[in-house]
Motif scaffolding. Sequence first.
Motif, PDB file in Angstrom:
ATOM      1  N   ALA A   9       0.854  -1.074  -0.047  1.00  0.00           N
ATOM      2  CA  ALA A   9       0.042   0.061   0.027  1.00  0.00           C
ATOM      3  C   ALA A   9       0.789   1.092  -0.017  1.00  0.00           C
ATOM      4  N   ILE A  10       0.543   1.969  -0.905  1.00  0.00           N
ATOM      5  CA  ILE A  10       1.368   3.385  -0.911  1.00  0.00           C
ATOM      6  C   ILE A  10       0.535   4.681  -0.895  1.00  0.00           C
ATOM      7  N   LEU A  45      10.188   0.285  -5.266  1.00  0.00           N
ATOM      8  CA  LEU A  45       9.598  -0.414  -4.481  1.00  0.00           C
ATOM      9  C   LEU A  45      10.384  -1.724  -3.856  1.00  0.00           C
ATOM     10  N   MET A  46      11.110  -2.393  -4.643  1.00  0.00           N
ATOM     11  CA  MET A  46      11.672  -3.706  -4.397  1.00  0.00           C
ATOM     12  C   MET A  46      12.826  -3.227  -3.080  1.00  0.00           C
ATOM     13  N   ALA A  50       7.826  -0.603   5.012  1.00  0.00           N
ATOM     14  CA  ALA A  50       6.902   0.358   5.400  1.00  0.00           C
ATOM     15  C   ALA A  50       7.563   1.492   5.891  1.00  0.00           C
ATOM     16  N   GLY A  51       6.869   2.554   5.726  1.00  0.00           N
ATOM     17  CA  GLY A  51       7.339   4.039   6.386  1.00  0.00           C
ATOM     18  C   GLY A  51       8.361   4.560   5.567  1.00  0.00           C
ATOM     19  N   GLU A  52       8.977   4.062   4.442  1.00  0.00           N
ATOM     20  CA  GLU A  52       9.845   4.738   3.502  1.00  0.00           C
ATOM     21  C   GLU A  52       8.930   5.398   2.294  1.00  0.00           C
ATOM     22  N   THR A  68       3.081   2.749   3.160  1.00  0.00           N
ATOM     23  CA  THR A  68       2.458   2.501   4.234  1.00  0.00           C
ATOM     24  C   THR A  68       2.189   1.101   4.782  1.00  0.00           C
ATOM     25  N   ARG A  69       2.200   0.205   3.978  1.00  0.00           N
ATOM     26  CA  ARG A  69       1.733  -1.299   4.510  1.00  0.00           C
ATOM     27  C   ARG A  69       2.512  -2.415   3.630  1.00  0.00           C
ATOM     28  N   VAL A  70       3.185  -3.385   4.013  1.00  0.00           N
ATOM     29  CA  VAL A  70       3.719  -4.337   2.984  1.00  0.00           C
ATOM     30  C   VAL A  70       3.240  -5.596   3.680  1.00  0.00           C
TER      31      VAL A  70
END
Length: 71
Positions: A9-10, A45-46, A50-52, A68-70
């Motif tokens: 989730a981004i 993204l790879m 989360a948080g980055e 926000t979530r992985v």
Amino acid sequence: MVGLGSTVAIETSRHGEETFTIVGSAEADVASGKISYTSPIGRALMGRRAGETVRVHVPAGTLDYTITRVR
């Protein structure tokens, strides 16, 4: 950590929150939320967590995504 098969989730200021599943190039289907790990967004993204926040250069310009979530 984001890897092949992860659902991520981004959030962006331009598009709000979006959710993608990272897949191989043969399985990619943007309409159903599956993006290839070789796409500009997938590559950015790879290996991230989360948080980055990542900066992605796409044909429409440069976008900043906050993970926000992985799963």
